[in-house]
Design an enzyme around this catalytic site. Sequence first.
Site, short mmCIF file in Angstrom:
data_model
loop_
_atom_site.label_atom_id
_atom_site.label_comp_id
_atom_site.label_asym_id
_atom_site.label_seq_id
_atom_site.Cartn_x
_atom_site.Cartn_y
_atom_site.Cartn_z
N GLY A 195 -42.41 -4.81 29.68
CA GLY A 195 -41.61 -4.25 30.78
C GLY A 195 -42.40 -4.13 32.07
O GLY A 195 -43.62 -3.92 32.05
N ARG A 212 -41.55 -10.84 26.51
CA ARG A 212 -41.93 -10.03 25.35
C ARG A 212 -42.25 -10.86 24.11
O ARG A 212 -42.18 -10.35 23.00
CB ARG A 212 -40.79 -9.06 25.01
N ASP A 264 -47.86 -3.15 22.37
CA ASP A 264 -47.61 -4.39 21.62
C ASP A 264 -48.35 -5.57 22.24
O ASP A 264 -48.88 -6.42 21.52
CB ASP A 264 -46.11 -4.68 21.57
N LYS A 313 -51.01 -1.22 30.56
CA LYS A 313 -49.81 -1.11 31.39
C LYS A 313 -48.68 -0.48 30.60
O LYS A 313 -48.54 -0.78 29.43
CB LYS A 313 -49.39 -2.52 31.82
N THR A 314 -47.94 0.39 31.14
CA THR A 314 -46.61 0.79 30.68
C THR A 314 -46.19 2.08 31.37
O THR A 314 -46.98 3.03 31.45
CB THR A 314 -46.46 0.98 29.15
N ASP A 364 -44.26 4.01 30.17
CA ASP A 364 -44.01 5.00 29.12
C ASP A 364 -45.14 6.01 28.96
O ASP A 364 -44.93 7.09 28.40
CB ASP A 364 -43.79 4.29 27.77
P1 FBP Z 1 -43.32 -1.67 27.76
O1 FBP Z 1 -43.72 -1.00 26.49
O2 FBP Z 1 -43.27 -3.13 27.65
O3 FBP Z 1 -44.14 -1.21 28.92
O4 FBP Z 1 -41.82 -1.21 28.00
C1 FBP Z 1 -41.41 -0.31 28.93
C2 FBP Z 1 -39.92 -0.11 28.90
O5 FBP Z 1 -39.51 0.11 30.23
C3 FBP Z 1 -39.43 1.02 27.99
O6 FBP Z 1 -39.53 2.28 28.62
C4 FBP Z 1 -38.02 0.61 27.72
O7 FBP Z 1 -37.50 1.21 26.55
C5 FBP Z 1 -38.14 -0.87 27.58
O8 FBP Z 1 -39.22 -1.25 28.41
C6 FBP Z 1 -36.91 -1.62 28.02
O9 FBP Z 1 -37.07 -2.95 27.68
P2 FBP Z 1 -36.38 -4.18 28.43
O10 FBP Z 1 -37.10 -4.35 29.71
O11 FBP Z 1 -36.63 -5.31 27.51
O12 FBP Z 1 -34.95 -3.84 28.62
#
Ligand code: FBP
Length: 553
Positions: free
Chosen positions: A81, A145, A176, A202-203, A205
């Site tokens: 993300g 992803r 991941d 990075k994230t 979250d």
């Molecule tokens: P990452 O773990 O890849 O940083 O994901 C962050 C995130 O924004 C989460 O908070 C959210 O649940 C998910 O990505 C949403 O995924 P997508 O972008 O595939 O809709």
Amino acid sequence: MDISVLQQSRYGYKPKLPPVLAGNIDDIAIDFEQKTAALEDSDKLAAIFPYSYGKAVASFVKGKGKIRRDAMRIGVILSGGQAPGGHNVIAGLLDGLKTGNQASSLIGFRGGPGGLVDNKSIELSPEFTAAYRNTGGFDIIGSGRTKIESREQFEKSAATVVAQKLDALVIIGGDDSNTNAAMLAEYFKQEKIPCTVIGVPKTIDGDLKNEFIEASFGFDTAAKTYSELIGNIERDAASAKKYWHFIRLMGRSASHISLECALQTRPNIALVSEEVEAKKQTLSEITEEICASIAARAEKGMNFGVVLIPEGLIEFIPEFKLLISELNELLAAKEASIKKAANDEARMSIITDSLSKAAAALYKSLPSGIAKQLVKDRDPHGNVMVSQIDTEKLLIAMAEKRLAEMKAQGSYKGSFSPLGHFFGYEGRSAFPSNFDADYCYALGYSAFVLAASYLSGYIVSIRGLAFPSNKWIAGGIPIVSMMNIERRHGKDKAVIKKALVDLDGAPFKAFAAMRQNLSTETLYRFPGAIQYFGPSELCDRPTETLLLEHGQQ
Ligand code: FBP
């Protein structure tokens, strides 16, 4: 291009570097500190990662360094993300690389790890990269992803690295994606491919952290962006006095974002998934807690309020946890027949017939929208896509039902007009705050230093983040030291362990100390928009989480 005034001004922003990186590149030496083990499952991980397991923590110090000064080719991938600051990681990496040797080149792989597998690349020259400095988003090369897992994917990745003559590969990603980085580092060592692999945390979250990774980048900007919006809603609620706002916040499993936003904005209620799990709270108990606040405020004539809900909440409510883990196994085993089912009814019976009695009863009791969302495809890493489950709507429906009962019993006399919101994608590509702009640039520059020091399977670590950047300590830690074994897609897998909210930690305790008052009074706090220019105490302030965790609050 017609660019905004802010974008134009941000091009002029010079990110701050930790002192050891700001000086002469030949004066950066590496100090190896303690050797590491794994968080859990050490024996299994030592067997999976014979080349990478047990390496030492690395810190950059001033001294006679041995950084490579020959021309290098480094590949870079943005993975998972979006998170504000990704472009600055690339800018820092490029600037480090060019400081090392002007003839070096940076190769960006398009669309995430899939771009490495399929060798889809673009050279990231200083001229091309200039348009992305200090901006949000991952659009410079895109993200994806793809999980590099199969033998074929590993072989194709290796073929790309060899064809591109890469000396190093930098993977910018969350738990991941950094698991992918550790796997590739190990594979390249096994196959004697002379390409080192470095990860960057990075994230938004905030769940990729430990003693050495104090924060993942993007958390600061995303949480501040959501806090601005929540503060605006609070002011609107207190003005109109007629709506209860149920706001679900992105952040996947961990509640770091919700907790940070609660500390910034002081809503009436902020749920913390980790506490729900620890107290084994059921959905009805959570509803009861929300309704108690609604009723108490209604008594005082306040038929309005704000509730913050972490998007991963549902995975932490014990009865849902059981249901989700059974659904995960079921989807792994019977995905094809569920997809092929003639209609919703047939699909429902395949699912409920395969679940345990308790899980099937809960599944049947759910509103149909939520039931469908729970069996949507998992992401390539086996995660439930919680961003697509409308938990705020489920809680609104539960509260409406309970308040109607309370009204009939005479324990609630107010009016309840709920509004649901989801803040997620709004915060992931904002202009990085000064904190994220500086932090990301330092992460990118450090990734170069690790790569040019022949380290592999390391993730960049910058410590001292609660302090000004002239106090930051840069270096790296072995990725394997952050791993354990988990069940994914119905199989045991080596993965980085997510760092959830620590209920004994200072941020949660600070919130817990104020929440009783918040639930019955109106004590909203309005953080306003992120400020990019102005006094340092306004523009460079880190998150409340970082300040509290490091005793600076
Ligand atoms: P990452 O773990 O890849 O940083 O994901 C962050 C995130 O924004 C989460 O908070 C959210 O649940 C998910 O990505 C949403 O995924 P997508 O972008 O595939 O809709």
